[in-house]
Design a protein around this motif. Structure first.
Motif, PDB file in Angstrom:
ATOM      1  N   ILE A  33       5.534  -9.152  33.338  1.00 50.08           N
ATOM      2  CA  ILE A  33       6.554  -8.099  33.416  1.00 50.08           C
ATOM      3  C   ILE A  33       6.013  -6.894  34.165  1.00 50.08           C
ATOM      4  O   ILE A  33       6.755  -6.215  34.904  1.00 50.08           O
ATOM      5  N   GLN A  34       4.736  -6.572  34.032  1.00 44.54           N
ATOM      6  CA  GLN A  34       4.171  -5.434  34.753  1.00 44.54           C
ATOM      7  C   GLN A  34       4.140  -5.688  36.255  1.00 44.54           C
ATOM      8  O   GLN A  34       4.463  -4.789  37.051  1.00 44.54           O
ATOM      9  N   ILE A  35       3.795  -6.901  36.666  1.00 45.24           N
ATOM     10  CA  ILE A  35       3.773  -7.221  38.095  1.00 45.24           C
ATOM     11  C   ILE A  35       5.180  -7.158  38.676  1.00 45.24           C
ATOM     12  O   ILE A  35       5.405  -6.630  39.774  1.00 45.24           O
ATOM     13  N   LEU A  36       6.153  -7.679  37.928  1.00 46.42           N
ATOM     14  CA  LEU A  36       7.527  -7.668  38.422  1.00 46.42           C
ATOM     15  C   LEU A  36       8.065  -6.247  38.551  1.00 46.42           C
ATOM     16  O   LEU A  36       8.775  -5.930  39.510  1.00 46.42           O
ATOM     17  N   ILE A  37       7.752  -5.388  37.599  1.00 46.33           N
ATOM     18  CA  ILE A  37       8.239  -4.005  37.680  1.00 46.33           C
ATOM     19  C   ILE A  37       7.596  -3.276  38.851  1.00 46.33           C
ATOM     20  O   ILE A  37       8.262  -2.505  39.558  1.00 46.33           O
ATOM     21  N   GLU A  38       6.320  -3.507  39.083  1.00 42.36           N
ATOM     22  CA  GLU A  38       5.655  -2.834  40.192  1.00 42.36           C
ATOM     23  C   GLU A  38       6.236  -3.240  41.537  1.00 42.36           C
ATOM     24  O   GLU A  38       6.245  -2.436  42.478  1.00 42.36           O
ATOM     25  N   ASN A  39       6.717  -4.459  41.654  1.00 43.04           N
ATOM     26  CA  ASN A  39       7.273  -4.940  42.920  1.00 43.04           C
ATOM     27  C   ASN A  39       8.797  -4.914  42.943  1.00 43.04           C
ATOM     28  O   ASN A  39       9.388  -5.421  43.896  1.00 43.04           O
ATOM     29  N   GLU A  40       9.407  -4.342  41.931  1.00 43.41           N
ATOM     30  CA  GLU A  40      10.870  -4.302  41.860  1.00 43.41           C
ATOM     31  C   GLU A  40      11.426  -3.356  42.919  1.00 43.41           C
ATOM     32  O   GLU A  40      10.945  -2.227  43.078  1.00 43.41           O
ATOM     33  N   GLN A  41      12.461  -3.803  43.636  1.00 45.28           N
ATOM     34  CA  GLN A  41      13.132  -2.980  44.645  1.00 45.28           C
ATOM     35  C   GLN A  41      14.292  -2.171  44.061  1.00 45.28           C
ATOM     36  O   GLN A  41      14.880  -1.349  44.761  1.00 45.28           O
ATOM     37  N   TRP A  42      14.638  -2.400  42.808  1.00 43.53           N
ATOM     38  CA  TRP A  42      15.697  -1.680  42.120  1.00 43.53           C
ATOM     39  C   TRP A  42      17.026  -1.775  42.856  1.00 43.53           C
ATOM     40  O   TRP A  42      17.663  -0.771  43.186  1.00 43.53           O
ATOM     41  N   SER A  55       3.971   1.170  45.130  1.00 41.78           N
ATOM     42  CA  SER A  55       3.798  -0.238  44.751  1.00 41.78           C
ATOM     43  C   SER A  55       4.812  -1.156  45.414  1.00 41.78           C
ATOM     44  O   SER A  55       4.475  -2.279  45.789  1.00 41.78           O
ATOM     45  N   ALA A  56       6.066  -0.696  45.567  1.00 40.75           N
ATOM     46  CA  ALA A  56       7.111  -1.550  46.132  1.00 40.75           C
ATOM     47  C   ALA A  56       7.522  -1.141  47.532  1.00 40.75           C
ATOM     48  O   ALA A  56       8.368  -1.804  48.137  1.00 40.75           O
ATOM     49  N   GLY A  57       6.970  -0.060  48.062  1.00 40.36           N
ATOM     50  CA  GLY A  57       7.271   0.339  49.426  1.00 40.36           C
ATOM     51  C   GLY A  57       8.612   1.023  49.612  1.00 40.36           C
ATOM     52  O   GLY A  57       9.132   1.044  50.734  1.00 40.36           O
ATOM     53  N   LEU A  58       9.181   1.583  48.551  1.00 38.59           N
ATOM     54  CA  LEU A  58      10.447   2.294  48.702  1.00 38.59           C
ATOM     55  C   LEU A  58      10.228   3.601  49.462  1.00 38.59           C
ATOM     56  O   LEU A  58       9.216   4.275  49.283  1.00 38.59           O
ATOM     57  N   LYS A  59      11.208   3.957  50.314  1.00 35.71           N
ATOM     58  CA  LYS A  59      11.094   5.200  51.078  1.00 35.71           C
ATOM     59  C   LYS A  59      11.334   6.420  50.195  1.00 35.71           C
ATOM     60  O   LYS A  59      10.768   7.478  50.427  1.00 35.71           O
ATOM     61  N   ASN A  60      12.194   6.292  49.212  1.00 39.68           N
ATOM     62  CA  ASN A  60      12.465   7.393  48.280  1.00 39.68           C
ATOM     63  C   ASN A  60      13.060   6.804  47.018  1.00 39.68           C
ATOM     64  O   ASN A  60      13.368   5.611  46.951  1.00 39.68           O
ATOM     65  N   HIS A  97      18.807   4.117  42.362  1.00 36.05           N
ATOM     66  CA  HIS A  97      17.654   3.595  41.618  1.00 36.05           C
ATOM     67  C   HIS A  97      17.638   4.142  40.191  1.00 36.05           C
ATOM     68  O   HIS A  97      17.365   3.402  39.235  1.00 36.05           O
ATOM     69  N   LEU A  98      17.933   5.420  40.051  1.00 35.48           N
ATOM     70  CA  LEU A  98      17.978   6.016  38.708  1.00 35.48           C
ATOM     71  C   LEU A  98      19.073   5.385  37.867  1.00 35.48           C
ATOM     72  O   LEU A  98      18.892   5.129  36.668  1.00 35.48           O
TER      73      LEU A  98
END
Length: 540
Positions: free
Chosen positions: A128-137, A289-294, A299-300
């Motif tokens: 679950i921690q790996i998935l959250i870190e790479n989540e694009q939301w 972690s996921a490369g999001l620009k902002n 996302h919120l």
């Protein structure tokens, strides 16, 4: 014979052998005491031999389990459940035959189960921690089999106590294997069980060969996940969390010895999901972690929906665990209540973040409105001015994004705070504005009315009873500032400088106070003081 539940068999055997040697119809003499004692000695010897045999079998079985402890701990849930059921049935049959408890094998099997749960829990936390870190939301489709998992949890929580565990308990693999072996001995194919629609799902307990094809047919997605009466938008890590929660419940319902250990680990899983999602969304960790620009409002909102899903699911999870726990373990469920409280606090922080973002934007728009030259707008100017139009469009855009993801109650709660922030900020800015013409005041009124109409059209349930119009009406027009006149040239000898300590004929106390042209300005020059004669002495 008495040991294995056939009392009297030895008597009938001895009687039958004796009757062949005696004439028919003659009654044999009563069995002498010597024969009874001999039979008792034989039974005792057989009993001791059987007990020793069981002890050796239990020791060898426990030794085999211990040698494979690491491999057994890494088994899948379905694989370990099959092993546990086979070993437990062997223990139960031995205890029935030997009329005593198999403490050694029971302890070895319990230790294996706890080791499996520890490894299972560590893997779920890591996953679950790996998935959250790479989540694009971004919103994910809900596969039908995942929705079926949630439906089983809800149904199990609503069913009577005696029927509920069957909805989550894994299939009896040992019974299926025994049925297959019996069918093989009879020379027939084992009969495949007919699915009732309530058996274990998602490959955890399906033993039929077409399980993969059934799962692939169930992958048709739906837009939202339904839990009871609620529907929620989900992301990928939320789906994995739901599947993991169901597996914990299946573990507690199928392996009773682990029920009390499942509760704290499940609470820890919820807390890990909550804290890690807070770090990547509110803490902006997803940008690294996921490369999001902002981190955007979308996302919120999706993070808030994932928390709402967990809070809605926890009461059903608690009820399922309550039925699997012994009476002494009911107090453990308070850990899930604390996890639910943490979810609620995190969600409130997400909503506060949305309000804080719009509060910063309110300051920006208020400064833009203050910089607008309202007096320069003519009667032909049409509302809105660019600053007011940008303010209205930004609020409407946020409402459109949040309306897609948040439920109506949460959406209204967030926008009620945003509207209160905007009203306070704009009202304070209006009161500090300096407008000199009636036309400028009228233009400000038209733009304020435009803003109120646009905001009121967002949601009829959101009141927009702002006092902007009252504040505009109460604005006092200021006098325009005329240009300051040029200083008069200095003329020597016409005017004497004022002596030290005597005020000048004109006292300029404020930049807004300007002397009229008819009043001569008193100009003091050091050179004039030196050229003029000293004043005459005062009369006696």
């Amino acid at each position: 014979a008495a040991r294995f539940g056939t009392p009297g068999a030895a008597d009938s055997s001895s009687n039958s052998s004796g009757s062949s040697a005696r004439p028919s119809g003659s009654a044999g003499p009563p069995e002498p005491d010597r024969c009874r004692s001999a039979r008792a000695e034989v039974e005792q010897s057989l009993g001791d031999t059987f007990d020793e045999f069981m002890d050796v079998a239990h020791m060898r079985c426990a030794k085999l389990l211990s040698h494979r402890s690491e491999q057994n701990a890494r088994l899948s849930l379905a694989g370990f459940h099959s092993l546990y059921v086979c070993a437990w049935q062997f223990v139960a049959q031995c205890e029935q035959l030997g009329s005593k408890m198999c403490f050694g094998l029971r302890g070895a099997l319990t230790a294996q189960a706890k080791a499996f749960l520890a490894n299972f829990h560590a893997e779920k936390l890591r996953q679950i921690q790996i998935l959250i870190e790479n989540e694009q939301w971004v919103q994910a489709e809900v596969p039908v089999d995942f929705q079926d998992l949630v439906n089983r949890v809800v149904d199990a929580a609503r069913e009577p106590d005696d029927a509920a565990p069957g909805l989550l308990r894994l299939g009896d693999a040992a019974a299926a294997a025994a049925a297959a072996a019996a069918a093989a001995q009879a020379g027939t194919e084992p009969e495949q069980p007919v699915s009732s629609g309530r058996g274990p799902v998602h490959g955890l307990a399906r033993a039929d060969s077409d399980a993969v094809s059934v799962r692939s047919a169930d992958m048709a997605g739906v837009g939202m996940m339904h839990v009871g009466e609620g529907a929620f938008h989900v992301v990928g890590c939320s789906l994995v969390l739901v599947k993991s929660v169901v597996e914990y419940l299946q573990c507690a319902a199928s392996i009773a010895v682990l029920a009390t250990d499942v509760v704290p680990r499940l609470a820890e899983l919820f807390k890990a999901f909550n804290s890690r999602s807070c770090q990547v969304v509110l803490g902006a960790g997803a940008m690294r972690s996921a490369g999001l620009k902002n981190i955007s409002a979308k996302h919120l909102a999706l993070a808030s929906e994932s928390l709402s899903l967990c809070m809605e699911l926890i009461p059903h999870v608690k009820e399922c665990l309550r039925r699997a726990l012994p009476a002494s373990g009911a107090g453990l469920l308070a850990q899930l209540d604390r996890a639910s409280g943490d979810f609620a606090s995190h969600q409130q922080e997400l909503h506060n973040k949305l309000v804080a973002i719009m509060a910063d934007r309110a300051d920006h728009h208020a400064r833009a409105l203050d910089a607008t030259r309202w007096d320069a707008l003519g009667p032909q100017a049409q509302a809105p001015v660019p600053a007011m139009d940008a303010l209205a469009k930004e609020v409407r855009k946020l409402h459109k994004v949040l309306k897609r993801y948040l439920p109506p109650a949460a959406l209204r709660a967030v926008f009620a705070q945003i509207f209160a922030t905007y009203e306070a900020r704009l009202t304070a800015q209006y009161r500090s504005m300096r407008i000199a013409t009636s036309e400028g005041k009228r233009q400000l009124m038209l733009n304020s009315q435009y803003l109120l109409r646009r905001l009121a059209a967002l949601d009829p349930a959101l009141p927009v009873d702002w006092e902007l119009e009252v504040v505009v009406n109460n604005i006092d027009l200021v006098r325009p500032r005329p240009a300051a006149p040029a200083a008069l040239p200095e003329r020597k000898g016409q005017e004497a400088a004022a002596p030290a300590g005597i005020a000048s004929p004109v006292d300029i106390t404020s930049p807004m106070d300007v002397a009229s042209p008819a009043t001569p300005l008193a100009v003091t020059s050091p050179a004039t003081d030196r050229d003029s004669p000293p004043p005459p002495p005062p009369p006696p």
